[in-house]
Every structure is written in structure tokens, then in C-alpha cells.
Design a protein around this motif. Structure first.
Motif, PDB file in Angstrom:
ATOM      1  N   ALA A   1     -14.652 -17.214 -21.706  1.00  0.00           N
ATOM      2  CA  ALA A   1     -15.321 -17.838 -22.764  1.00  0.00           C
ATOM      3  C   ALA A   1     -14.889 -18.972 -23.515  1.00  0.00           C
ATOM      4  O   ALA A   1     -15.915 -19.516 -23.681  1.00  0.00           O
TER       5      ALA A   1
ATOM      6  N   GLU B   1     -23.434 -14.664 -24.697  1.00  0.00           N
ATOM      7  CA  GLU B   1     -22.854 -14.312 -23.412  1.00  0.00           C
ATOM      8  C   GLU B   1     -23.556 -13.161 -22.894  1.00  0.00           C
ATOM      9  O   GLU B   1     -23.012 -11.986 -23.065  1.00  0.00           O
TER      10      GLU B   1
ATOM     11  N   LEU C   1     -18.733 -17.965 -29.322  1.00  0.00           N
ATOM     12  CA  LEU C   1     -19.401 -17.164 -28.137  1.00  0.00           C
ATOM     13  C   LEU C   1     -19.300 -15.580 -28.613  1.00  0.00           C
ATOM     14  O   LEU C   1     -18.163 -15.274 -29.119  1.00  0.00           O
TER      15      LEU C   1
ATOM     16  N   PHE D   1     -20.011 -12.056 -26.952  1.00  0.00           N
ATOM     17  CA  PHE D   1     -20.263 -11.088 -25.692  1.00  0.00           C
ATOM     18  C   PHE D   1     -21.239 -10.051 -26.098  1.00  0.00           C
ATOM     19  O   PHE D   1     -21.321  -9.383 -26.917  1.00  0.00           O
TER      20      PHE D   1
ATOM     21  N   ILE E   1     -14.603 -16.508 -30.733  1.00  0.00           N
ATOM     22  CA  ILE E   1     -14.896 -15.307 -29.532  1.00  0.00           C
ATOM     23  C   ILE E   1     -14.849 -13.965 -30.080  1.00  0.00           C
ATOM     24  O   ILE E   1     -13.959 -13.321 -30.288  1.00  0.00           O
TER      25      ILE E   1
END
Length: 338
Positions: free
Chosen positions: A109, A98, A120, A122, A149
Motif C-alpha cells: 500500500a 484499493e 489508501l 483497502f 492506510i
């Protein structure tokens, strides 16, 4: 084993992440099969081939109207605003990188997870409800296969946290102040123009040194809870296009001198943090660290100690290339937890 990766957002970090996969040896494990960017594919292809900061892409780049073609790889280019409509399930995406910078919360997310991505990561600091915030080389042991995440922190936390951790262990940090001297970014205009949230960011990026807000002290608190509440942070943007500098002031409990401080950091740079932390005593300028893949480089010529307990340090870092490589280190380590 090769993992299927999608890049969401193709700005400065997204572009550096793609380049680094091909240039820094990640391609054997990380295969980019899709990127989602609202711009048209002609522009995506052009900005992949040519880059003012990092030079031409080292292998042939083309497109067929729907796919970006790099060195025999076909990367599907999407232009979808709604993450719920992204075809991550049909593309069997193992990880979304991301890189849009447009959100940092778990709920947003999660839309990529609902679309079929397994995980995912970041490219920026995220909210506290993510599964982990990882600075590679400091706390990547916290990565777990069942996490979905994760955040890779920021270019500044990746630079400063290993340094603070080393010095706190040896000298006990009582308090500190950081000033990030950062290259201009794409939320600044070339000439004065409107900005949605910050009047200072209405001013020309190429003509001023501009103070901006920073949450680096909060990042330090999160990653080094034993130092929580002990730091304040400032941030200024300067008229260069890449490579930044952290000016770090520390008040420590144990009496020290510049030679001891440099020795602590140099030993780590040559030992357990080799390739992640650098140390130099050459007379450098910022441009010397363009495309340096390390998280930070301590400039030992600038280390000062006042009164035995007040330390001043300068640490260089390539805020684009260095961070892109750390993000990929986190991605690779995380995916291999399976």
C-alpha cells in the motif's frame, strides 16, 4: 469540499464503488479522476455501462480512447502493473480506493503513497500493521486525519460486527459459530477448471455448494477483542450471483428468548444504526436484497432461541452493493477529518 479519488482495480467491488458514487449521493464530495485496471478501455467502458447484477449504468457512459466519460466527468483510465509508476502526485490524488484484491499488506500500500496519493483505503481485510480497520457505524470514530492506510473490513465483518456488538452488550456472548452462505465469486470457474490454491475451487460454481476457507473469526477477534477466541467460522459458496447470508449461532450468559433478541436488533435498526442495519419480518428470499445498501438485514422470522441461552440468527447482506456503500462511507468520513 470535493476530494480527488482514484480506484485501483476495477473488478466487482471497483465497479460497484464507481456506480455507488454516482447513484448513492457521494459524487458531491468524492470525484473519481482516475482508475487503474489492466484491461483495455473498451472493456472497462462496456462493463461500466452494463452489469448483469445491478443493471445498466443510470447515466451516459462513453470513452475517448484514454478517458472514461461519465455524466460530464472525465476519468483517466490507466493500465499500470507497477504502483511506483502511477501518476498520483501529478493528479493530486487525495485517496486511492484499493479494490484489486491483490494485496493486503502495508508495504504494498505504501507504494501508492510514494507515488503521491495522500491516503489508501483497502476494500478487504488488511494486515494488522495498517493504521485502522473500520466498520462504519461501529468504530469509525477511530478515523484520524493523520492516518494514511486504512481497511474497510469485509462485507461479512460489516454485516456481523454491529450485530454481535449489540447482543454482547445486552446478553454477554460466551461463544459462537458463524456460517457465511455466500454467492459465487470471480475466483471460481463456471465449469470445472484449475485453481492455484484450493482444490474445492476447481469445481463448477454454478453446480455445487462449495466450502471455502474463511478468516471471519479473526476479523471478529480484531474488531471485538473482548470476544477474542470465542468464535469459529465456516464459509460456503452457493450458485447465485449476488446477496449472501450469515447464519449465526451464539451461546450467551443471560437467559433470553427470540422476542427479546429481535427487539434489541429492531430497536437499533430503527434508531442509531438506521440505514446501516436492517430488520424485517417479511417472508424474504435472497434476491429481495439485491442492491440493498445496508450492511446487513436481520431476518426476525428466523430467530430461534434454544434452552434460553443458545441463539440462532440469519442476516442477509448484498455482498457487493452494501459493502461498496460502506467503503464510501468510510472514505467520506475519513477525508472530512482534515
Amino acid at each position: 469540499m470535493s476530494f480527488k479519488v482514484a480506484i485501483n482495480g476495477y473488478g466487482r467491488i471497483g465497479q460497484c464503488v464507481l456506480r455507488a458514487i454516482y447513484e448513492s449521493g457521494y459524487r458531491d464530495q468524492l470525484q473519481v479522476v482516475a482508475l487503474n485496471e489492466l484491461s483495455d478501455i473498451d472493456t472497462v467502458s462496456y462493463l461500466t455501462r452494463y452489469d448483469t447484477t445491478h443493471g445498466r449504468f443510470p447515466v451516459a457512459v462513453d470513452h475517448d480512447g484514454q478517458n472514461l466519460l461519465i455524466n460530464g466527468d472525465s476519468i483517466r483510465v490507466l493500465s499500470e502493473e507497477d504502483p511506483d509508476k502511477l501518476p498520483w502526485a501529478e493528479m493530486d490524488i487525495d485517496l486511492v480506493l484499493e479494490c484489486s484484491g491483490s494485496f493486503s499488506d502495508r508495504d504494498s500500500a505504501q507504494q501508492h503513497i510514494k507515488s503521491g496519493a495522500q491516503r489508501l483505503l483497502f476494500s478487504q481485510p488488511a494486515d494488522t500493521d495498517v493504521d485502522a480497520t473500520i466498520v462504519y457505524g461501529f468504530n469509525d470514530q477511530l478515523l484520524q486525519a493523520d492516518q494514511q492506510i486504512v481497511a474497510a473490513g469485509s462485507c461479512t465483518t460489516n454485516c456481523i460486527v454491529p450485530v454481535l456488538n449489540l447482543l454482547h452488550r445486552e446478553l454477554t456472548i460466551l461463544s459462537g459459530v458463524t456460517t457465511t452462505i455466500h454467492s459465487a465469486m470471480n475466483d471460481q470457474p463456471v465449469i470445472d477448471s484449475y485453481h492455484q490454491t484450493d482444490l474445492r475451487l476447481t469445481r463448477s460454481s454454478m453446480h455445487s455448494i462449495i466450502p471455502v476457507d474463511t478468516s471471519l473469526n479473526k476479523g471478529i477477534d480484531r474488531l471485538l477483542p473482548e470476544l477474542a477466541g470465542r468464535f469459529e467460522s465456516l464459509h460456503v459458496r452457493v450458485p447465485t450471483i449476488n446477496v449472501s447470508l450469515l447464519d449465526i449461532s451464539l451461546n450467551v450468559a443471560n437467559t433470553t428468548n427470540a422476542n427479546q433478541v429481535n427487539s434489541i436488533l429492531q430497536q437499533a435498526a430503527q434508531g442509531p444504526l438506521k440505514g446501516l442495519l436492517g430488520y424485517t419480518e417479511e417472508p424474504h428470499a435472497s434476491v429481495d436484497f439485491n442492491r440493498d445498501s445496508r450492511s446487513g438485514i436481520v431476518d426476525g422470522t428466523q430467530t430461534r432461541v434454544s434452552g434460553g441461552n443458545m441463539i440462532k440468527l440469519l442476516c442477509w447482506f448484498d455482498n457487493e452493493w452494501g459493502f461498496a456503500n460502506r467503503m464510501l462511507d468510510v472514505a467520506q468520513a475519513w477525508l472530512n477529518k482534515e
